[in-house]
Scaffold this active site. Structure first.
Site, short mmCIF file in Angstrom:
data_model
loop_
_atom_site.label_atom_id
_atom_site.label_comp_id
_atom_site.label_asym_id
_atom_site.label_seq_id
_atom_site.Cartn_x
_atom_site.Cartn_y
_atom_site.Cartn_z
N HIS A 30 0.56 2.54 8.70
CA HIS A 30 -0.84 2.94 8.85
C HIS A 30 -0.95 3.84 10.07
O HIS A 30 -0.40 3.54 11.13
CB HIS A 30 -1.73 1.70 9.00
CG HIS A 30 -3.19 2.04 8.96
ND1 HIS A 30 -3.73 2.83 7.97
CD2 HIS A 30 -4.22 1.69 9.77
CE1 HIS A 30 -5.03 2.95 8.18
NE2 HIS A 30 -5.34 2.27 9.27
N HIS A 42 -9.21 5.95 12.62
CA HIS A 42 -8.28 6.01 11.49
C HIS A 42 -9.05 5.96 10.18
O HIS A 42 -10.24 5.63 10.14
CB HIS A 42 -7.24 4.88 11.58
CG HIS A 42 -7.81 3.51 11.78
ND1 HIS A 42 -7.65 2.48 10.87
CD2 HIS A 42 -8.54 2.96 12.80
CE1 HIS A 42 -8.25 1.38 11.32
NE2 HIS A 42 -8.79 1.65 12.49
N CYS A 151 -4.31 7.78 5.11
CA CYS A 151 -4.45 7.71 6.57
C CYS A 151 -3.56 8.73 7.27
O CYS A 151 -3.94 9.27 8.32
CB CYS A 151 -4.17 6.30 7.07
SG CYS A 151 -2.51 5.67 6.64
#
Length: 255
Positions: A30, A42, A151
């Site tokens: 991530h 994010h 992401c």
């Protein structure tokens, strides 16, 4: 930058850094932009980091570490778009902190067997990066897609301002290329079995195909990208005009 790891300590972070943390036993990472004051911006699928609509969702969610408890400084996961602000601890969710590297040389890029850790592309100044991230926190980054708009795509855009023009192709994400590139390389090397039974030769061909696909798909090498201001991006997302952006000549890093 280490050959095998970009691991860093939080004391070394500065606003504008692209950071990431591995999930699911190093299958998926991530990514986010560190903006200072222990805060990360994010892109999520409204609190989730996947969205394929396939069994891959179950794998990625069930195998990862337990999500950190929500805290007062973090954006609730049920906001109307997927760009959120979190404290560093909640972003890491129990994982280890890594920093994504930009403008790496081709040899080092190819030596990194796992995509989603570095790029050949050149990053913009840190203040520009932070501005993009904060602007998208208020205005969104479109619909989440694990292969085309995830992401890592978000953070690479914040760092470079570059977008892939054709929304029907793969996005900027290096880890998405790795997920698809491995099986593709195995398939493309299969015809060798018709002419040889040398497993080492087939393995070498598969590795070569995989490395070539990663290199060609890197945002620093692609020709189907353009530089888009964050203000223009959000206007075009709101009106559905993203795909009519005309391509521009993008400067490539000198190696």
């Amino acid at each position: 930058m280490g050959l095998l790891s970009n691991r860093v300590v939080k004391e070394s972070l500065k606003p504008g850094d692209h950071i990431y943390s591995w999930r699911t036993a190093y299958i998926y990472a991530h990514h986010g932009i560190y903006v200072g004051n222990d805060t990360v911006i994010h892109f999520t699928r409204r609190g989730q980091e996947v969205g394929t609509g396939t069994v891959l969702d179950v794998l990625l969610l069930s195998s990862g570490p337990a999500r950190a408890q929500a805290c007062p400084t973090c954006t609730p996961p049920d906001e109307d778009h997927g760009v959120v602000s979190s404290c560093l601890n909640c972003f890491l969710s129990g994982g280890v902190l890594y920093r994504f590297e930009y403008a790496v040389n081709p040899a080092l890029f190819l030596a990194k067997a796992r995509g989603g850790t570095c790029t050949l592309a050149v990053a913009d100044p840190d203040d520009v990066v932070v501005h993009r991230a904060k602007y998208l926190l208020e205005n969104g980054f479109g619909c989440y897609n694990v292969f085309k708009n995830n992401c890592e795509d978000f953070t690479i855009y914040c760092k470079t301002g570059l977008l892939v023009l054709d929304q029907g192709t793969m996005g900027q994400s290096g880890q998405a290329v790795s997920i698809i590139g491995g099986p593709l390389a195995a398939v493309l090397s299969t015809p060798l079995r018709l002419v040889t039974t040398n497993i080492y030769g087939m393995a070498a061909t598969a590795v070569g195909v995989y490395c070539a696909s990663r290199y060609a798909a890197d945002i620093g090498m692609r020709r189907d990208v353009t530089k888009v201001s964050v203000e223009d991006l959000t206007r075009r997302l709101a009106t559905g005009q993203l795909q009519v952006i005309e391509p521009q000549i993008v400067a490539r890093p000198a190696h």
